[in-house]
Design a protein around this motif. Sequence first.
Motif, short mmCIF file in Angstrom:
data_model
loop_
_atom_site.label_atom_id
_atom_site.label_comp_id
_atom_site.label_asym_id
_atom_site.label_seq_id
_atom_site.Cartn_x
_atom_site.Cartn_y
_atom_site.Cartn_z
N MET A 18 0.91 -1.19 0.05
CA MET A 18 -0.01 0.05 -0.09
C MET A 18 0.77 1.25 -0.03
N GLN A 21 0.83 3.02 -3.42
CA GLN A 21 -0.50 3.74 -3.68
C GLN A 21 -0.57 4.97 -2.68
N LYS A 24 1.30 7.93 -4.21
CA LYS A 24 0.58 8.35 -5.27
C LYS A 24 -0.79 9.12 -4.81
N ILE A 34 -10.31 5.34 -6.37
CA ILE A 34 -9.96 4.28 -5.19
C ILE A 34 -11.34 4.03 -4.59
N ASN A 72 -3.01 1.07 5.88
CA ASN A 72 -4.39 1.44 5.29
C ASN A 72 -5.30 2.32 6.04
N LEU A 75 -4.15 5.67 4.67
CA LEU A 75 -4.78 5.78 3.46
C LEU A 75 -6.18 6.16 3.53
N GLN B 21 -13.28 -2.60 -5.45
CA GLN B 21 -12.17 -1.93 -6.38
C GLN B 21 -12.51 -2.41 -7.80
N ASN B 33 -5.81 6.49 -10.82
CA ASN B 33 -5.47 6.70 -9.44
C ASN B 33 -4.78 5.46 -8.82
N ILE B 34 -4.86 4.38 -9.48
CA ILE B 34 -4.46 3.21 -8.81
C ILE B 34 -2.91 3.04 -9.20
N SER B 35 -2.23 2.52 -8.10
CA SER B 35 -0.72 2.14 -8.22
C SER B 35 -0.10 0.93 -8.90
N MET B 38 1.67 -0.98 -6.32
CA MET B 38 0.95 -1.42 -5.15
C MET B 38 0.62 -2.86 -5.77
N TYR B 79 -6.17 -3.11 -15.30
CA TYR B 79 -5.21 -1.96 -15.16
C TYR B 79 -4.69 -1.79 -16.59
#
Lengths: 83, 83
Positions: A18, A21, A24, A34, A72, A75, B21, B33-35, B38, B79
Amino acid sequence: MNENILGIIAGVFTSISMMPQLIKVIREKDVSNISLGMLLILITGLALWVVYGVLKTEWPIILTNALAVTLNTILLIFYFKFK
Amino acid sequence: MNENILGIIAGVFTSISMMPQLIKVIREKDVSNISLGMLLILITGLALWVVYGVLKTEWPIILTNALAVTLNTILLIFYFKFK
């Protein structure tokens, strides 16, 4: 290979996953892709893994899932900050 | 409470956490926005948990992490599809 070492390596991977993420999100200040549901279910599950680890006295599980809960939750805080 | 039942509950939570998700990504066709980091670190870690579970013959760990590997690999495919 010693199972506990493998468990620690596995847990470090899943815990630190994480981090990219989180970085980012902090950099882009955007969380629109997300899923809040993902975060809430994940944190609940990780917390239950900590309890499981305590009951079975398995340190790799306790430590790495406690770290994952922390990351998390951070996050989640940024999710509400930037939403 | 039986530890294995707790482990299965914990594992189901962490495994299905990626479902909202995944649904969000499929619906919105947007992963900006997703890494990627990650996803890659997470899948590696989850796969190592499966190996840990096999070595210790812990079924809650094996089954739930195998499910999580599957879900996150599907997310990884989407992705690259939507990037």
